[in-house]
Design a protein around this motif. Structure first.
Motif, PDB file in Angstrom:
ATOM      1  N   VAL A   1      31.719  68.194  59.201  1.00 19.35           N
ATOM      2  CA  VAL A   1      31.363  67.888  60.684  1.00 19.35           C
ATOM      3  C   VAL A   1      29.686  68.812  60.784  1.00 19.35           C
ATOM      4  O   VAL A   1      29.483  69.754  60.352  1.00 19.35           O
ATOM      5  CB  VAL A   1      32.321  68.699  61.525  1.00 19.35           C
ATOM      6  CG1 VAL A   1      31.818  68.552  63.001  1.00 19.35           C
ATOM      7  CG2 VAL A   1      33.907  68.282  61.583  1.00 19.35           C
ATOM      8  N   VAL A   2      29.066  67.960  61.096  1.00 15.19           N
ATOM      9  CA  VAL A   2      27.625  68.502  61.338  1.00 15.19           C
ATOM     10  C   VAL A   2      27.174  68.131  62.859  1.00 15.19           C
ATOM     11  O   VAL A   2      27.166  66.892  63.285  1.00 15.19           O
ATOM     12  CB  VAL A   2      26.764  67.884  60.396  1.00 15.19           C
ATOM     13  CG1 VAL A   2      25.187  68.129  60.544  1.00 15.19           C
ATOM     14  CG2 VAL A   2      27.210  67.836  58.904  1.00 15.19           C
ATOM     15  N   CYS A   3      26.997  69.188  63.478  1.00 16.76           N
ATOM     16  CA  CYS A   3      26.481  69.160  64.791  1.00 16.76           C
ATOM     17  C   CYS A   3      27.290  68.299  65.670  1.00 16.76           C
ATOM     18  O   CYS A   3      27.075  67.470  66.586  1.00 16.76           O
ATOM     19  CB  CYS A   3      25.085  68.631  65.138  1.00 16.76           C
ATOM     20  SG  CYS A   3      23.861  69.622  64.178  1.00 16.76           S
ATOM     21  N   GLY A   4      28.769  68.471  65.375  1.00 12.92           N
ATOM     22  CA  GLY A   4      29.719  67.763  66.271  1.00 12.92           C
ATOM     23  C   GLY A   4      29.927  66.569  65.987  1.00 12.92           C
ATOM     24  O   GLY A   4      30.613  65.662  66.656  1.00 12.92           O
ATOM     25  N   THR A   5      29.387  66.206  64.862  1.00 15.09           N
ATOM     26  CA  THR A   5      29.554  64.661  64.445  1.00 15.09           C
ATOM     27  C   THR A   5      30.291  64.638  62.815  1.00 15.09           C
ATOM     28  O   THR A   5      29.935  65.296  62.024  1.00 15.09           O
ATOM     29  CB  THR A   5      28.399  63.876  64.151  1.00 15.09           C
ATOM     30  OG1 THR A   5      27.870  63.710  65.667  1.00 15.09           O
ATOM     31  CG2 THR A   5      28.680  62.603  63.438  1.00 15.09           C
ATOM     32  N   VAL A   6      31.197  63.845  62.658  1.00 14.18           N
ATOM     33  CA  VAL A   6      31.907  63.580  61.472  1.00 14.18           C
ATOM     34  C   VAL A   6      30.952  62.771  60.378  1.00 14.18           C
ATOM     35  O   VAL A   6      30.764  61.755  60.950  1.00 14.18           O
ATOM     36  CB  VAL A   6      33.144  62.988  61.307  1.00 14.18           C
ATOM     37  CG1 VAL A   6      33.729  62.856  59.974  1.00 14.18           C
ATOM     38  CG2 VAL A   6      34.366  63.871  61.954  1.00 14.18           C
ATOM     39  N   VAL A   7      30.285  63.408  59.339  1.00 16.56           N
ATOM     40  CA  VAL A   7      29.666  62.621  58.354  1.00 16.56           C
ATOM     41  C   VAL A   7      30.416  62.552  57.117  1.00 16.56           C
ATOM     42  O   VAL A   7      30.845  63.280  56.513  1.00 16.56           O
ATOM     43  CB  VAL A   7      28.140  63.397  58.026  1.00 16.56           C
ATOM     44  CG1 VAL A   7      27.448  62.811  56.983  1.00 16.56           C
ATOM     45  CG2 VAL A   7      27.736  63.639  59.485  1.00 16.56           C
ATOM     46  N   CYS A   8      30.668  61.259  56.777  1.00 18.33           N
ATOM     47  CA  CYS A   8      31.514  60.630  55.623  1.00 18.33           C
ATOM     48  C   CYS A   8      30.870  61.101  54.614  1.00 18.33           C
ATOM     49  O   CYS A   8      29.585  60.952  54.100  1.00 18.33           O
ATOM     50  CB  CYS A   8      31.813  59.012  55.703  1.00 18.33           C
ATOM     51  SG  CYS A   8      32.567  58.584  54.141  1.00 18.33           S
ATOM     52  N   HIS A   9      31.530  61.745  53.598  1.00 18.97           N
ATOM     53  CA  HIS A   9      30.986  62.281  52.427  1.00 18.97           C
ATOM     54  C   HIS A   9      30.964  61.256  51.198  1.00 18.97           C
ATOM     55  O   HIS A   9      30.492  61.678  50.194  1.00 18.97           O
ATOM     56  CB  HIS A   9      31.847  63.447  51.855  1.00 18.97           C
ATOM     57  CG  HIS A   9      33.342  63.119  51.413  1.00 18.97           C
ATOM     58  ND1 HIS A   9      34.101  62.444  52.223  1.00 18.97           N
ATOM     59  CD2 HIS A   9      33.968  63.040  50.336  1.00 18.97           C
ATOM     60  CE1 HIS A   9      35.406  62.112  52.002  1.00 18.97           C
ATOM     61  NE2 HIS A   9      35.101  62.541  50.491  1.00 18.97           N
ATOM     62  N   TRP A  10      31.325  60.199  51.452  1.00 15.64           N
ATOM     63  CA  TRP A  10      31.004  59.130  50.535  1.00 15.64           C
ATOM     64  C   TRP A  10      29.508  58.356  50.698  1.00 15.64           C
ATOM     65  O   TRP A  10      28.955  58.131  49.658  1.00 15.64           O
ATOM     66  CB  TRP A  10      31.974  57.915  50.526  1.00 15.64           C
ATOM     67  CG  TRP A  10      33.549  58.308  49.919  1.00 15.64           C
ATOM     68  CD1 TRP A  10      33.696  59.435  49.607  1.00 15.64           C
ATOM     69  CD2 TRP A  10      34.559  57.458  49.802  1.00 15.64           C
ATOM     70  NE1 TRP A  10      35.112  59.253  48.795  1.00 15.64           N
ATOM     71  CE2 TRP A  10      35.522  57.965  48.828  1.00 15.64           C
ATOM     72  CE3 TRP A  10      34.608  56.185  49.699  1.00 15.64           C
ATOM     73  CZ2 TRP A  10      36.755  57.532  48.593  1.00 15.64           C
ATOM     74  CZ3 TRP A  10      35.838  55.262  49.310  1.00 15.64           C
ATOM     75  CH2 TRP A  10      36.836  56.089  48.723  1.00 15.64           C
ATOM     76  N   HIS A  11      29.354  58.058  51.790  1.00 16.98           N
ATOM     77  CA  HIS A  11      28.156  57.213  51.958  1.00 16.98           C
ATOM     78  C   HIS A  11      27.420  57.695  53.251  1.00 16.98           C
ATOM     79  O   HIS A  11      26.348  57.162  53.725  1.00 16.98           O
ATOM     80  CB  HIS A  11      28.215  55.609  52.091  1.00 16.98           C
ATOM     81  CG  HIS A  11      28.982  55.224  50.897  1.00 16.98           C
ATOM     82  ND1 HIS A  11      30.151  54.973  50.743  1.00 16.98           N
ATOM     83  CD2 HIS A  11      28.252  54.684  49.448  1.00 16.98           C
ATOM     84  CE1 HIS A  11      30.409  54.563  49.838  1.00 16.98           C
ATOM     85  NE2 HIS A  11      29.344  54.310  48.957  1.00 16.98           N
ATOM     86  N   GLY A  12      27.722  58.575  53.880  1.00 19.73           N
ATOM     87  CA  GLY A  12      26.918  59.446  55.105  1.00 19.73           C
ATOM     88  C   GLY A  12      27.065  58.585  56.402  1.00 19.73           C
ATOM     89  O   GLY A  12      26.353  58.932  57.348  1.00 19.73           O
ATOM     90  N   LEU A  13      27.904  57.717  56.631  1.00 19.31           N
ATOM     91  CA  LEU A  13      28.298  57.224  57.710  1.00 19.31           C
ATOM     92  C   LEU A  13      28.978  58.226  58.925  1.00 19.31           C
ATOM     93  O   LEU A  13      29.631  59.064  58.490  1.00 19.31           O
ATOM     94  CB  LEU A  13      29.458  56.091  57.975  1.00 19.31           C
ATOM     95  CG  LEU A  13      29.748  55.255  59.031  1.00 19.31           C
ATOM     96  CD1 LEU A  13      30.196  53.875  58.889  1.00 19.31           C
ATOM     97  CD2 LEU A  13      31.021  55.862  59.817  1.00 19.31           C
TER      98      LEU A  13
END
Length: 341
Positions: free
Chosen positions: A106-118
């Motif tokens: 979770v970065v700044c309240g957003t989930v960032v996928c650890h596979w490709h950054g979606l």
């Protein structure tokens, strides 16, 4: 109904009970009629839930870098907080290539996928649709309409709790059973002092739900009312009166209505997880204890709530070590067609 326990609550709550052995207490099996318990279970199952499921404690879903993951009815769910602290939830698989979002960041309240950054901010994106989520201050809920299949409700059916000044703790465990087995355990108050002699003594069921046994209609006073003493140490006990109700299919609530701690509640929520590799159902028990007291010394208890919560969870876990055995045994007998109730 007279309530001598309630009239004594201003005095010292501790009582010294006479010495008594476990085997000499009054048997309760004749009062614990299977049809009576089964009728209460059917009425609970008939009440609306609005497709809401408890996924865990509110404080377990923090503002840190890791999202919270839970499988509910075989559906992966991911939950996290926005920068403003609001709860967000949705499918636990990344819409790109299915990565497990519970392992992402979770970065700044957003989930960032650890596979490709979606990135997912909690709104619809690339076929990913959020689930309605609700934080009641103690527990976190998600609404899964495809799983529940009921007409949806805007909010979950949250039990009445102390309005202010309470100490809460949440205990979670998992059993090899279904939600109905957990609910049935809680709708059988007669087992308390037999099955849990280390915690309960002198248990008497003083009233049961009215109406014909097996009647599935939801009554207005559908409660089991119990007088029981909680063991403190040795022969020292604290007597209370408690009412057990089931406001929705997967929840049973114990309200303290007399004696020490009037207004306190213990909420037992049963959340289906799915099946294991042997096709055995698994259910999460999420139990919230919300304790209050009008005694002046309780202010000090609130001040040290972080230290009290592990003790409250330990006490709940001790009971559920036995109660899961009850629920799992019930599920085994049901699946084999041998359950006598």
């Amino acid at each position: 109904m007279s309530d001598p326990i309630g009239r004594r609550r201003r005095s010292l709550p501790l009582r010294m009970r006479p010495r008594a052995s476990w085997e000499k207490q009054q048997p309760t099996w004749q009062a614990a009629r299977p049809a009576l318990i089964g009728g209460a279970l059917k009425r609970a199952a008939a009440r609306p839930s609005g497709n809401w499921y408890v996924i865990g404690a509110s404080r377990d879903i923090g503002s840190g870098p890791r999202p919270f993951g839970r499988t509910v009815g075989g559906m992966e769910v991911v939950a996290w907080r926005t920068e403003a602290g609001e709860l967000r939830a949705g499918p636990g698989a990344c819409p790109h290539l299915g990565a497990p979002l519970r392992d992402s960041r979770v970065v700044c309240g957003t989930v960032v996928c650890h596979w490709h950054g979606l990135s997912l901010d909690g709104g619809p994106f690339a076929g990913w649709e959020p689930f309605p989520a609700y934080d009641d201050g103690v527990l976190a809920w998600v609404r899964l309409d495809a799983l529940g299949g009921e007409p949806p409700l805007d909010r979950p059916v949250v039990p009445r709790r102390p309005e202010r000044g309470a100490v809460d703790a949440v205990f979670t465990t998992v059993g090899r059973c279904e939600p109905e087995d957990i609910v049935a355990n809680r709708l059988d108050p007669w087992h308390g002092s037999w099955f849990h002699p280390y915690s309960f003594v002198d248990l008497t069921v003083v009233s049961v739900p009215e109406g014909p046994e097996g009647d599935e209609r939801a009554g207005t006073d559908d409660a089991f009312v119990v007088d029981v003493s909680f063991k403190v140490a040795g022969r020292l006990v604290v007597p209370v009166r408690a009412a057990f109700t089931a406001p929705e299919p997967r929840t049973v609530v114990m309200h303290i209505t007399g004696g020490e701690g009037i207004g306190s509640v213990v909420e037992t929520h049963a959340t289906p997880l799915g099946t294991d590799d042997r096709d055995v159902p698994r259910t999460a028990v999420v139990e919230a204890v919300v304790a209050t007291s009008d005694r002046p010394g309780f202010v000090g208890a609130r001040a040290v709530a972080p230290a009290l919560r592990p003790l409250m969870r330990w006490a709940a876990g001790r009971l559920w070590r036995d109660d899961l055995a009850y629920a799992e045994r019930r599920r085994q007998l049901r699946s084999a067609g041998r359950f006598p109730g």
